[in-house]
Design an enzyme around this catalytic site. Structure first.
Site, PDB file in Angstrom:
ATOM      1  N   LYS A 174       3.930 -10.310 -19.337  1.00  0.00           N
ATOM      2  CA  LYS A 174       3.549  -8.928 -19.675  1.00  0.00           C
ATOM      3  C   LYS A 174       2.103  -8.879 -20.133  1.00  0.00           C
ATOM      4  O   LYS A 174       1.334  -8.029 -19.705  1.00  0.00           O
ATOM      5  CB  LYS A 174       4.434  -8.363 -20.792  1.00  0.00           C
ATOM      6  N   CYS A 200       0.880  -1.146   0.000  1.00  0.00           N
ATOM      7  CA  CYS A 200       0.000   0.000   0.000  1.00  0.00           C
ATOM      8  C   CYS A 200       0.924   1.204   0.000  1.00  0.00           C
ATOM      9  O   CYS A 200       2.117   1.078   0.245  1.00  0.00           O
ATOM     10  CB  CYS A 200      -0.848   0.032   1.264  1.00  0.00           C
ATOM     11  N   ASN A 232       1.161  -0.197   6.048  1.00  0.00           N
ATOM     12  CA  ASN A 232       1.523  -1.037   4.907  1.00  0.00           C
ATOM     13  C   ASN A 232       2.251  -2.251   5.471  1.00  0.00           C
ATOM     14  O   ASN A 232       3.224  -2.096   6.197  1.00  0.00           O
ATOM     15  CB  ASN A 232       2.444  -0.252   3.963  1.00  0.00           C
ATOM     16  N   GLY A 233       1.766  -3.455   5.142  1.00  0.00           N
ATOM     17  CA  GLY A 233       2.400  -4.675   5.658  1.00  0.00           C
ATOM     18  C   GLY A 233       1.313  -5.638   6.113  1.00  0.00           C
ATOM     19  O   GLY A 233       0.138  -5.488   5.744  1.00  0.00           O
ATOM     20  N   TRP A 291      -3.877  -1.758  -1.259  1.00  0.00           N
ATOM     21  CA  TRP A 291      -3.945  -3.015  -2.001  1.00  0.00           C
ATOM     22  C   TRP A 291      -4.317  -4.061  -0.945  1.00  0.00           C
ATOM     23  O   TRP A 291      -3.512  -4.410  -0.088  1.00  0.00           O
ATOM     24  CB  TRP A 291      -2.596  -3.339  -2.640  1.00  0.00           C
ATOM     25  N   LYS A 313       2.690  -2.482  -7.674  1.00  0.00           N
ATOM     26  CA  LYS A 313       4.056  -2.391  -8.192  1.00  0.00           C
ATOM     27  C   LYS A 313       5.051  -3.050  -7.253  1.00  0.00           C
ATOM     28  O   LYS A 313       5.983  -3.701  -7.685  1.00  0.00           O
ATOM     29  CB  LYS A 313       4.405  -0.919  -8.383  1.00  0.00           C
ATOM     30  N   HIS A 367       5.269 -32.038 -24.956  1.00  0.00           N
ATOM     31  CA  HIS A 367       5.031 -32.761 -23.704  1.00  0.00           C
ATOM     32  C   HIS A 367       3.720 -32.353 -23.036  1.00  0.00           C
ATOM     33  O   HIS A 367       3.512 -32.649 -21.876  1.00  0.00           O
ATOM     34  CB  HIS A 367       6.220 -32.554 -22.756  1.00  0.00           C
ATOM     35  N   GLU A 375      -0.514  -9.805 -17.398  1.00  0.00           N
ATOM     36  CA  GLU A 375      -0.492  -8.809 -16.335  1.00  0.00           C
ATOM     37  C   GLU A 375      -1.354  -7.589 -16.687  1.00  0.00           C
ATOM     38  O   GLU A 375      -2.146  -7.128 -15.876  1.00  0.00           O
ATOM     39  CB  GLU A 375       0.975  -8.376 -16.169  1.00  0.00           C
ATOM     40  N   ARG A 409       1.403   1.512  -5.895  1.00  0.00           N
ATOM     41  CA  ARG A 409       1.575   0.511  -4.835  1.00  0.00           C
ATOM     42  C   ARG A 409       0.267  -0.188  -4.458  1.00  0.00           C
ATOM     43  O   ARG A 409       0.265  -1.177  -3.735  1.00  0.00           O
ATOM     44  CB  ARG A 409       2.144   1.180  -3.570  1.00  0.00           C
ATOM     45  N   GLU A 436       8.603 -14.087 -19.981  1.00  0.00           N
ATOM     46  CA  GLU A 436       8.405 -12.659 -19.719  1.00  0.00           C
ATOM     47  C   GLU A 436       7.343 -12.067 -20.644  1.00  0.00           C
ATOM     48  O   GLU A 436       6.510 -11.262 -20.215  1.00  0.00           O
ATOM     49  CB  GLU A 436       9.754 -11.934 -19.850  1.00  0.00           C
TER      50      GLU A 436
END
Ligand code: AGP
Length: 612
Positions: free
Chosen positions: A488, A2, A100-101, A74, A607, A508, A491, A27, A484
């Site tokens: 992207k 947050c 935050n935490g 968040w 983020k 496979h 996300e 955040r 990656e």
């Protein structure tokens, strides 16, 4: 995950806090709130949804005062609703705090306080802190009550608190989540990150774990949680607020994609000492690397995109420097009982420098006697402070949740590291070494050229924008590129499912899903395994899958194997992961844009992941 802000000074408090919160929205952005000491009591406004909802609520009923705090959330505990939004207050509404935490023992503390008569309103793990301070404040003055409450908490926190009994003061503390002090003239800030304070001051002091700070307009008192006074100077931040704004681009992500030539010239170009024919790491890094012996091994730890950079690093370090490397997701590393000792160097990669799992991996490594080298973008972050040495990526502030320039800069640093160690271990002959340095010196221009494919990529993105599933395939260095590229897309475009695979793994299992028109992005750049990748393309097309092929410029034969073709400059394989990242990022961006997605702030993400 947050963003928290506190302010004491003479500027209009609500406007100042809202402006700072805007710079922390990366955040978390599912709800927001603000509390102000107004001379009579504490005035609180909270709203579910993005910060603009809160700004509208404040505009409708303005807040007055000189001390206050704010939060952009968040959610971890409790849905993203108005009642769960921070700030949280005690029973009497005389103490307000943002956090935050994660407070791991909140359930037992809540039960104890409820039994003592406290009334809780939210489902969060945070509210308990306000009640705990209230309980201690029955017998202690406020600063001591705050300290006593913090000593009972288990888990991680950065907290910022105001209290009616302390009308000119702002209190903060950290343990496991970032918190900085912005030191201005006649004003002071607490914030989760530097951009929040940059339009007011560049003087910043970083708090360490288990430290507490008391701020007034002209007062700063730093102590340990045990109350021992500490002395620390503020440091001057060299980048400015413009570097953290959009600069004419529609989204931060697009701006950051286009910043890559510059970022790479900072990361790589500035470290190439062509005259001396060497890679110019700073003295501390060279000394750290000089102690690396032939018996040593490397363990790379990271999360998400940084983990993909680590996978590229593994290929390079083993191929060029001939060093055994393990790469782990930090969230697995910390729980799998890794076998480390003084002969292990752990390389921790992180853009933010605050990722909780990576930080925990570092602590575990150090406890087992390993040395830790951080590759990080954020100066002064927790990971840089807890590591034995740091190589900064110098990519500049990255605001979009989807990492772009931080990724290519991380790969850039790992390339430098692999080549430096190859030379140190006498694994490279002079002509080859010169070739490598020459290629790296051209990297920013090569990336500039790769960006020129944007118009073509935008058209391809439009053609495939309605697809619901994508595969990404690659081999060797481009296996991580495939991971990656898929990350992207999923996300920033949550309506699409995307998976990356090592191309050799298709047979496979994953190939069973391929049907007519299924888009498969194939990384078919020049490499020793090019022919094998070509075979994988045939296998997909034989099942009527549709191949979007990324290949090296000048490859005339590839067009007939591709349903859509994107080219990047032809280069030695060494820098091809960086070049391949450009079309992958642009493709994801434009597909998300055609789909009308919230590109810079995708749902459910943040983020900086400062909780486990
Ligand atoms: C990247 O696009 C993601 N937002 C995410 O995977 C990120 O790379 C990961 O959370 C690690 O963050 P860090 O680099 O700040 O440690």
């Amino acid at each position: 995950m947050c963003g928290i802000v506190g302010y004491v000074g003479s500027a209009p408090v609500a406007a100042t806090i809202l402006e700072s919160l805007r710079r922390l929205e990366y955040r978390g952005y599912d709800s927001a709130g603000i509390a102000v000491l107004n001379g009579h009591g504490i005035d609180v406004r909270k709203r579910a949804g993005k910060l603009k909802e809160l700004a509208a609520a404040v505009a409708a009923r303005p807040l007055q005062g000189r001390v206050g705090l704010g939060h952009t959330r968040w959610a971890t505990h409790g849905a993203p609703s108005e009642v769960n939004a921070h700030p949280h207050v005690d029973c009497a509404g005389r103490i307000a705090l943002v956090h935050n935490g994660i407070i791991e023992n909140y359930a037992e503390l809540t039960a104890r306080l409820q039994a003592a008569g406290h009334r809780f309103r939210s489902q969060t793990d945070t509210e308990v802190i306000a009640h705990l301070i209230e309980e201690h404040a029955k017998r202690l003055p406020f600063p001591k009550a705050f300290r006593a409450a913090l000593q009972e908490l288990r888990g991680s926190y950065a907290v910022c608190v105001v209290a009616e009994d302390e009308p000119e003061r702002l209190y903060g503390a950290r343990h496991g989540s970032p918190l900085i002090v912005g030191v201005g003239r006649g004003e002071a800030f607490l914030a989760s990150d530097v951009p929040a304070v940059l339009s007011h001051t560049r003087q910043v002091m970083y708090l360490n774990d288990r430290e507490m700070v008391e701020l007034g307009r002209d007062r700063l008192r730093l102590t340990t949680l045990a109350g021992t006074p500490l002395r620390r100077n503020a440091t001057r931040v060299t980048w400015d607020v413009a570097a953290a704004q959009k600069g004419g681009f529609r989204h931060f992500m697009l701006k950051e994609i286009h910043e890559q030539p510059h970022a790479l010239s900072q990361t790589v170009g500035n470290r190439l000492d062509a005259r001396a024919g060497r890679i110019g790491f700073d003295r501390a890094t060279r000394q750290f690397l000089d102690r690396f012996t032939s018996a040593d091994k490397l363990a790379i730890i990271a999360c998400g995109t940084a983990y993909h950079a680590g996978l590229v690093g593994e290929y390079m370090l083993e191929e060029f420097a001939k060093i055994p490397v393990d790469v782990d997701l930090a969230s697995e590393f910390r729980y799998r009982g890794p076998m480390l000792d003084r002969r292990t160097t752990v390389v921790a990669i992180s853009q933010s420098g605050e990722t909780a799992d990576t930080l925990a991996g570092i602590r575990l490594a150090k406890a087992q006697g390993a040395r830790v080298l951080a590759i990080c973008n954020t100066v002064g972050s927790s990971i840089t402070r807890e590591s034995d040495a740091v190589i900064y990526t110098h990519a500049g502030p990255e605001i979009a949740v989807a990492s772009t320039k931080a990724y290519t800069s991380q790969v850039g640093v790992l390339t430098l590291l692999a080549l430096h160690l190859a030379r140190q271990r006498r694994q490279v002959k002079e002509p080859q070494w010169r070739d490598w340095l020459h290629t790296l010196a051209r990297l920013p221009q090569l990336v500039e050229r790769a960006l020129k494919a944007e118009a073509a990529i935008k058209r391809i993105a439009k053609r495939y924008a309605a697809a619901k599933n994508f595969y990404y395939l690659g081999r060797r260095y481009h296996y991580p590129s495939a991971l990656e590229g898929a990350l992207k897309l999923k996300e920033i475009c949550p309506s699409i499912h995307a998976e990356g695979y090592a191309a050799g793994e298709m047979k496979h299992g994953p190939i069973s899903c391929i049907r007519e028109g299924w888009p498969v992005v194939v990384l078919a750049l020049d490499s020793p395994v090019y022919d094998k990748v070509l075979s994988n393309i045939q296998e997909v097309r034989a099942r009527r899958g549709s191949c979007i092929v990324i290949a090296s410029e000048g490859n005339r034969g590839i067009a007939r194997h591709a349903d859509a073709l994107i080219t990047v400059p032809r280069t030695p394989e060494l820098v091809s992961p960086i070049l391949a990242a450009i079309p992958l990022q642009l493709l994801a961006y434009h597909i998300a844009k055609w789909n009308g997605c919230d590109i810079d702030q995708p749902p459910n993400l943040a983020k900086s992941v400062t909780v486990e």
